[in-house]
Write a protein that holds these residues in place. Structure first.
Motif, mmCIF file in Angstrom:
data_model
loop_
_atom_site.group_PDB
_atom_site.id
_atom_site.type_symbol
_atom_site.label_atom_id
_atom_site.label_comp_id
_atom_site.label_asym_id
_atom_site.label_seq_id
_atom_site.Cartn_x
_atom_site.Cartn_y
_atom_site.Cartn_z
ATOM 1 N N SER A 22 31.611 36.588 42.020
ATOM 2 C CA SER A 22 32.953 36.538 42.609
ATOM 3 C C SER A 22 34.007 36.196 41.560
ATOM 4 C CB SER A 22 32.999 35.515 43.743
ATOM 5 O OG SER A 22 32.642 34.222 43.266
ATOM 6 N N SER A 23 33.689 35.235 40.663
ATOM 7 C CA SER A 23 34.649 34.859 39.626
ATOM 8 C C SER A 23 34.817 35.968 38.595
ATOM 9 C CB SER A 23 34.210 33.571 38.929
ATOM 10 O OG SER A 23 32.959 33.746 38.274
ATOM 11 N N ALA A 24 33.716 36.658 38.281
ATOM 12 C CA ALA A 24 33.797 37.782 37.331
ATOM 13 C C ALA A 24 34.658 38.904 37.894
ATOM 14 C CB ALA A 24 32.392 38.296 37.010
ATOM 15 N N VAL A 25 34.450 39.205 39.175
ATOM 16 C CA VAL A 25 35.251 40.252 39.822
ATOM 17 C C VAL A 25 36.715 39.834 39.893
ATOM 18 C CG1 VAL A 25 35.640 41.504 41.971
ATOM 19 C CG2 VAL A 25 33.314 41.159 41.140
ATOM 20 N N SER A 26 36.947 38.532 40.169
ATOM 21 C CA SER A 26 38.320 38.033 40.237
ATOM 22 C C SER A 26 39.028 38.184 38.894
ATOM 23 C CB SER A 26 38.310 36.566 40.669
ATOM 24 O OG SER A 26 39.617 36.034 40.664
ATOM 25 N N ASP A 27 38.340 37.812 37.806
ATOM 26 C CA ASP A 27 38.920 37.966 36.464
ATOM 27 C C ASP A 27 39.137 39.433 36.130
ATOM 28 O OD1 ASP A 27 38.967 35.287 36.135
ATOM 29 O OD2 ASP A 27 37.286 35.166 34.746
ATOM 30 N N PHE A 28 38.182 40.256 36.536
ATOM 31 C CA PHE A 28 38.284 41.688 36.287
ATOM 32 C C PHE A 28 39.515 42.271 36.985
ATOM 33 C CE2 PHE A 28 37.127 46.075 37.553
ATOM 34 C CZ PHE A 28 36.967 46.632 36.296
ATOM 35 N N LEU A 29 39.723 41.880 38.228
ATOM 36 C CA LEU A 29 40.877 42.362 38.983
ATOM 37 C C LEU A 29 42.178 41.820 38.405
ATOM 38 C CD1 LEU A 29 39.507 42.087 42.638
ATOM 39 C CD2 LEU A 29 39.760 44.142 41.243
ATOM 40 N N GLU A 30 42.120 40.608 37.851
ATOM 41 C CA GLU A 30 43.299 40.051 37.202
ATOM 42 C C GLU A 30 43.712 40.916 36.013
ATOM 43 O OE1 GLU A 30 44.851 35.912 35.066
ATOM 44 O OE2 GLU A 30 42.832 36.052 35.926
ATOM 45 N N GLY A 31 42.714 41.412 35.290
ATOM 46 C CA GLY A 31 43.008 42.315 34.181
ATOM 47 C C GLY A 31 43.665 43.592 34.652
ATOM 48 N N ILE A 32 43.197 44.114 35.804
ATOM 49 C CA ILE A 32 43.800 45.329 36.362
ATOM 50 C C ILE A 32 45.259 45.076 36.735
ATOM 51 C CG2 ILE A 32 43.717 46.992 38.249
ATOM 52 C CD1 ILE A 32 40.731 46.550 38.412
ATOM 53 N N ARG A 33 45.498 43.945 37.413
ATOM 54 C CA ARG A 33 46.871 43.624 37.835
ATOM 55 C C ARG A 33 47.787 43.458 36.630
ATOM 56 N NH1 ARG A 33 43.974 40.536 41.761
ATOM 57 N NH2 ARG A 33 44.072 38.692 40.408
ATOM 58 N N TYR A 34 47.257 42.850 35.574
ATOM 59 C CA TYR A 34 48.063 42.650 34.373
ATOM 60 C C TYR A 34 48.440 43.993 33.743
ATOM 61 C CZ TYR A 34 49.419 40.952 29.737
ATOM 62 O OH TYR A 34 50.108 40.691 28.579
ATOM 63 N N ILE A 35 47.487 44.901 33.685
ATOM 64 C CA ILE A 35 47.744 46.222 33.103
ATOM 65 C C ILE A 35 48.744 46.997 33.943
ATOM 66 C CG2 ILE A 35 46.706 48.466 32.580
ATOM 67 C CD1 ILE A 35 44.139 46.949 31.828
ATOM 68 N N LEU A 36 48.551 46.990 35.264
ATOM 69 C CA LEU A 36 49.442 47.751 36.149
ATOM 70 C C LEU A 36 50.848 47.165 36.166
ATOM 71 C CD1 LEU A 36 47.061 48.442 39.179
ATOM 72 C CD2 LEU A 36 47.708 50.003 37.338
ATOM 73 N N HIS A 37 50.954 45.852 35.987
ATOM 74 C CA HIS A 37 52.268 45.220 35.987
ATOM 75 C C HIS A 37 53.053 45.596 34.736
ATOM 76 C CE1 HIS A 37 55.333 42.221 36.897
ATOM 77 N NE2 HIS A 37 55.215 41.751 35.658
ATOM 78 N N ASN A 38 52.363 45.778 33.639
ATOM 79 C CA ASN A 38 53.003 46.174 32.382
ATOM 80 C C ASN A 38 52.929 47.698 32.286
ATOM 81 O OD1 ASN A 38 53.584 46.770 29.630
ATOM 82 N ND2 ASN A 38 53.003 44.695 29.047
ATOM 83 N N ARG A 39 54.006 48.362 32.604
ATOM 84 C CA ARG A 39 53.991 49.833 32.701
ATOM 85 C C ARG A 39 53.701 50.500 31.358
ATOM 86 N NH1 ARG A 39 59.051 51.249 36.805
ATOM 87 N NH2 ARG A 39 58.240 50.059 38.578
ATOM 88 N N LEU A 40 54.239 49.944 30.293
ATOM 89 C CA LEU A 40 53.979 50.530 28.971
ATOM 90 C C LEU A 40 52.499 50.409 28.635
ATOM 91 C CD1 LEU A 40 54.928 51.779 26.328
ATOM 92 C CD2 LEU A 40 55.493 49.476 25.510
ATOM 93 N N LEU A 41 51.921 49.256 28.918
ATOM 94 C CA LEU A 41 50.499 49.050 28.652
ATOM 95 C C LEU A 41 49.637 49.983 29.499
ATOM 96 C CD1 LEU A 41 48.231 47.459 27.282
ATOM 97 C CD2 LEU A 41 48.424 45.759 29.106
ATOM 98 N N SER A 42 49.973 50.127 30.783
ATOM 99 C CA SER A 42 49.190 51.005 31.659
ATOM 100 C C SER A 42 49.269 52.453 31.196
ATOM 101 C CB SER A 42 49.677 50.886 33.102
ATOM 102 O OG SER A 42 51.035 51.280 33.221
ATOM 103 N N LEU A 43 50.412 52.832 30.651
ATOM 104 C CA LEU A 43 50.568 54.195 30.135
ATOM 105 C C LEU A 43 49.666 54.421 28.932
ATOM 106 C CD1 LEU A 43 52.367 56.691 30.736
ATOM 107 C CD2 LEU A 43 53.885 55.901 28.933
ATOM 108 N N ILE A 44 49.604 53.435 28.034
ATOM 109 C CA ILE A 44 48.742 53.550 26.856
ATOM 110 C C ILE A 44 47.273 53.572 27.268
ATOM 111 C CG2 ILE A 44 48.029 52.412 24.723
ATOM 112 C CD1 ILE A 44 50.866 51.298 24.499
ATOM 113 N N ILE A 45 46.899 52.717 28.220
ATOM 114 C CA ILE A 45 45.511 52.653 28.677
ATOM 115 C C ILE A 45 45.091 53.981 29.308
ATOM 116 C CG2 ILE A 45 43.936 51.526 30.286
ATOM 117 C CD1 ILE A 45 44.639 49.797 27.935
ATOM 118 N N PHE A 46 45.993 54.602 30.077
ATOM 119 C CA PHE A 46 45.670 55.899 30.668
ATOM 120 C C PHE A 46 45.447 56.950 29.585
ATOM 121 C CE2 PHE A 46 47.026 60.073 32.278
ATOM 122 C CZ PHE A 46 46.102 60.230 33.302
ATOM 123 N N GLY A 47 46.176 56.831 28.496
ATOM 124 C CA GLY A 47 45.981 57.765 27.390
ATOM 125 C C GLY A 47 44.586 57.664 26.809
ATOM 126 N N PHE A 48 44.029 56.450 26.761
ATOM 127 C CA PHE A 48 42.660 56.283 26.280
ATOM 128 C C PHE A 48 41.680 57.057 27.165
ATOM 129 C CE2 PHE A 48 44.300 52.478 24.070
ATOM 130 C CZ PHE A 48 43.701 52.669 22.838
#
Length: 423
Positions: free
Chosen positions: A206-232
């Protein structure tokens, strides 16, 4: 460069280089081994590449969490020791000639590898100043190019001289050397454990999934970062194609009688192009904004890959590969300097943990498609190059349309001083 005065960076850099060098030699020698002993089954070489990328699907949830929650230095070092042990198992498994067993060991070793790079890249971010990120990225690309130039050639040489077992021993030695270099680093606990100490008992699903989802939220919140990640993710399709297409092109079209030599030349010229492109972009990293240094080479790469489908001379093919390498270098330098500047150090592992899964998912899907389509359905390799060129061209237009908007948003939010460090 004053970056070389940082002894921890130098040790981490050469540790990553040693690890990659050995893997390149062993993996390339293994590809030659499969093509020579199973020439009527080219999909074996594709499946071998799949074993390097497919494990991401099974470990991607916890890779970034481990890099952020545990001692990053110990994670990176222990990955090397475990891979060394598995490589020793691979050495003896080759005597059995059991392809399923060999593939299984390659799968497990690759799964462990997925934990190495998020931990290692997070350590590098923690021990450098922000103005050194682009230089570090450029240096990584330069030396990566150097070992690519010599690594694949050494793989072919090792296979022809000491055989597949000798090449596997190079792998083992490289992992041991990498582990020893990482152990010798003196990195403060604040960089190794930015989120505090956590025990394995405290890590639950549960804690691993929570941290994992936190990473997703952080990426999606930062639009420039999410754009770069999608490029990967998109680049993963290209990486999967280049993992096997040049080898198949030489084996079945351009140089069937000397495909080993020309496959080595492919890697040498691609590495030489990367070396030139990375070296030039490293020196101009502070003078040229990453956006033009990022998108212009992508457009040129799409043109060069399209031309590969028309080539019927091996010399012309290799010349284009050199130009493609020159284009890839600046793109990698731009991204390498971009991401550490816009990612919080406490979340670097979780963000890095997303990059590899997205790329490997796309790469695995590409390798699986190639294994199914070639040569049973698609007999002409040129069609695969045309498809790859269209994907790269799509990436160019995607970034040209969306990235300026997000860069302007970031400029408005952070102000002129901050945006200078990003652009």
């Amino acid at each position: 460069m004053d970056i070389f005065k940082n002894r921890n960076f130098v040790k981490l850099f050469f540790a990553a280089l040693a690890s990659q060098m050995g893997s390149t030699v062993g993996n390339m020698a293994f590809a030659f081994y499969l093509l020579e002993h199973f020439s009527s089954k080219p999909y074996y070489a594709t499946i071998a590449e799949l074993m390097y990328s497919l494990p991401t699907v099974f470990v991607f949830v916890i890779v970034g969490v481990v890099a952020d929650r545990f001692d990053r230095k110990k994670v990176a070092e222990n990955c090397d020791w475990i891979r060394a042990i598995m490589t020793a198992c691979l050495f003896f498994a080759l005597f059995t000639n059991s392809i399923p067993l060999i593939f299984f060991i390659l799968f497990l070793r690759s799964a462990v590898t997925k934990f190495f790079y998020p931990a290692e890249s997070s350590l590098v971010q923690a021990i450098l100043r922000k103005d050194q990120y682009a230089q570090a990225s450029g240096l990584n690309q330069v030396l990566f190019s150097i070992f690519l130039v010599f690594g694949v050639g050494l793989g072919a040489l090792a296979y022809r001289t000491v055989g597949i077992h000798g090449a596997v021993l190079v792998d083992l030695i490289s992992f041991v050397l990498s582990a020893l270099l990482i152990r010798s680093c003196k990195i403060p606990k604040s960089a190794r454990l930015p989120n505090g100490r956590v025990s394995w008992k405290g890590l639950h699903i549960s804690s691993a999934v929570s941290d994992f989802l936190e990473g997703i939220r952080y990426i999606l919140h930062n639009r420039l970062l999410s754009l770069i990640i999608f490029g990967f993710f998109i680049f993963g399709f290209v990486q999967g194609s280049f993992a096997v297409l040049p080898l198949f092109t030489m084996k079945y079209e351009l140089a069937p009688n000397s495909y080993e030599m020309y496959s080595s030349l492919f890697a040498i010229l691609l590495g030489a192009g990367l070396l030139v492109g990375s070296t030039v972009s490293t020196f101009f990293a502070k003078k040229i904004k990453p956006f033009p240094m990022f998108v212009t080479p992508i457009f040129l790469t799409s043109i060069f890959v399209f031309l590969l489908g028309f080539v019927d001379e091996v010399e012309f093919y290799l010349s284009i590969i050199f130009l493609i390498g020159m284009c890839i270098g600046p793109v990698n330098v731009a991204i390498g300097g971009w991401i550490p500047n816009i990612v919080h150090p406490k979340l670097m592992g979780r963000v890095s943990g997303w990059i590899d899964p997205l790329m490997m998912f796309a790469q695995s899907a590409t390798l699986l498609c190639i294994a199914l389509l070639f040569p049973n359905i698609i007999r002409n390799i040129d069609l695969l190059y045309y498809g790859m060129a269209l994907i790269i061209l799509f990436v160019f237009f995607f970034y040209m349309i969306l990235m300026p908007k997000y860069l302007n948003e970031k400029r408005h939010r952070l102000g002129k001083n901050t945006i200078k460090s990003v652009l």
